[in-house]
Design a protein around this motif. Sequence first.
Motif, mmCIF file in Angstrom:
data_model
loop_
_atom_site.group_PDB
_atom_site.id
_atom_site.type_symbol
_atom_site.label_atom_id
_atom_site.label_comp_id
_atom_site.label_asym_id
_atom_site.label_seq_id
_atom_site.Cartn_x
_atom_site.Cartn_y
_atom_site.Cartn_z
ATOM 1 N N SER A 13 -1.749 -0.416 -17.398
ATOM 2 C CA SER A 13 -0.980 0.573 -16.660
ATOM 3 C C SER A 13 -1.620 0.781 -15.291
ATOM 4 C CB SER A 13 -0.967 1.868 -17.473
ATOM 5 O OG SER A 13 -0.217 2.825 -16.813
ATOM 6 N N GLY A 14 -0.794 0.837 -14.255
ATOM 7 C CA GLY A 14 -1.312 1.027 -12.902
ATOM 8 C C GLY A 14 -1.722 -0.254 -12.210
ATOM 9 N N ALA A 15 -1.533 -1.408 -12.879
ATOM 10 C CA ALA A 15 -1.992 -2.687 -12.331
ATOM 11 C C ALA A 15 -1.149 -3.156 -11.146
ATOM 12 C CB ALA A 15 -1.969 -3.758 -13.425
ATOM 13 N N GLY A 16 0.118 -2.716 -11.117
ATOM 14 C CA GLY A 16 0.997 -3.159 -10.032
ATOM 15 C C GLY A 16 2.253 -3.893 -10.510
ATOM 16 N N LYS A 17 2.489 -3.876 -11.819
ATOM 17 C CA LYS A 17 3.628 -4.622 -12.376
ATOM 18 C C LYS A 17 4.972 -4.084 -11.873
ATOM 19 C CE LYS A 17 2.438 -3.752 -16.669
ATOM 20 N NZ LYS A 17 1.297 -2.844 -16.360
ATOM 21 N N SER A 18 5.143 -2.770 -11.920
ATOM 22 C CA SER A 18 6.417 -2.203 -11.453
ATOM 23 C C SER A 18 6.608 -2.474 -9.967
ATOM 24 C CB SER A 18 6.455 -0.691 -11.662
ATOM 25 O OG SER A 18 6.350 -0.393 -13.013
ATOM 26 N N THR A 19 5.522 -2.393 -9.227
ATOM 27 C CA THR A 19 5.619 -2.645 -7.785
ATOM 28 C C THR A 19 6.023 -4.091 -7.527
ATOM 29 O OG1 THR A 19 3.961 -0.937 -7.378
ATOM 30 C CG2 THR A 19 4.368 -2.502 -5.601
ATOM 31 N N PHE A 20 5.481 -5.008 -8.302
ATOM 32 C CA PHE A 20 5.854 -6.428 -8.208
ATOM 33 C C PHE A 20 7.371 -6.565 -8.357
ATOM 34 C CE2 PHE A 20 6.572 -10.701 -9.706
ATOM 35 C CZ PHE A 20 5.547 -11.483 -9.201
ATOM 36 N N VAL A 30 0.865 -1.181 0.000
ATOM 37 C CA VAL A 30 0.000 0.000 0.000
ATOM 38 C C VAL A 30 0.902 1.232 0.000
ATOM 39 C CG1 VAL A 30 -1.863 1.210 1.199
ATOM 40 C CG2 VAL A 30 -1.677 -1.278 1.394
ATOM 41 N N TYR A 31 0.730 2.109 -0.989
ATOM 42 C CA TYR A 31 1.460 3.379 -0.996
ATOM 43 C C TYR A 31 0.593 4.427 -0.308
ATOM 44 C CZ TYR A 31 4.503 1.561 -4.790
ATOM 45 O OH TYR A 31 5.376 0.846 -5.550
ATOM 46 N N GLY A 32 1.217 5.242 0.508
ATOM 47 C CA GLY A 32 0.462 6.290 1.194
ATOM 48 C C GLY A 32 -0.615 5.667 2.055
#
Length: 231
Positions: A39-46, A12-14
């Motif tokens: 886009s925004g799905a969470g791939k980079s965060t993964f 969770v960001y913020g």
Amino acid sequence: MTTVEFDNVTKVYGDDTVALDDVSVEIPEGEFVVLLGPSGAGKSTFLRVLNGLTSPSAGSVEIGGRAVEGNRGEVGMVFQEHYLVENLSAYGNALTGALSRNGFLRSLAGGHDEEDKRAALDALDTVGLLDDAGQRAGSMSGGQKQRVGIARALVQQPELVLADEPVASLDPKAARDVMGYLKRAADEHDLTTITSLHQVNIAREFGDRFLGVKDGRLVFDGREDDLTMDV
Ligand code: ADP
Ligand code: ADP
């Protein structure tokens, strides 16, 4: 032994941006995994919880049975933007991969040893750029730059390679070309590879396994035969 394991991972960001929502998945050694999703799905965060750029809010992430913090040097990264040093040659850029392996201080003290230099040339060979080793990075095409980026990651001698949209800024032909070299690098060096991609057709061609991410949740996990266009 580089099994990647996500165990009930939430990020969770913020206060309320849930980028990963209770993701559990196990990726065996040597698998070439493609992350798909809007886009925004969470791939980079993964990918970022795997390279230690961010920490999960809950759950655990392990590489080879160890928490991510103990694995930094063994994770090679390939970015959408290549982040090459434009004024260095392809060879000079590949060699910078040795910095993260040796540690900056050792590099300052001893410079690059023969093993580093051999690794840089081997890596450039893997990505088909041995003949262009002396070319200035700044004068290379977008596809060539990404291949140098792959070579730099290989010089780190990683067990796991993470690529965040490595071909998003390339035309379709260069994109397929670069993905082919990433796959070849993985095969030649027995690397576990996780790459996010937008293009389902390119994913199909190179992936062993596909993870579909949407709103932070893992909504698809399967092989090519099961892959539909709307993951
Ligand atoms: P993708 O790579 O699939 O585009 P991201 O992992 O970048 O997805 O983003 C997932 C969600 O988390 C999005 O809603 C995004 O806006 C948000 N997000 C990503 N990084 C941050 C950050 N550092 N701080 C706050 N929110 C972020
Ligand atoms: P973390 O909270 O994981 O430490 P940071 O806040 O340091 O992450 O941000 C890391 C990166 O994510 C930065 O490049 C930043 O620009 C980017 N970022 C920040 N907020 C967002 C957002 N809402 N969506 C996508 N990316 C974001």
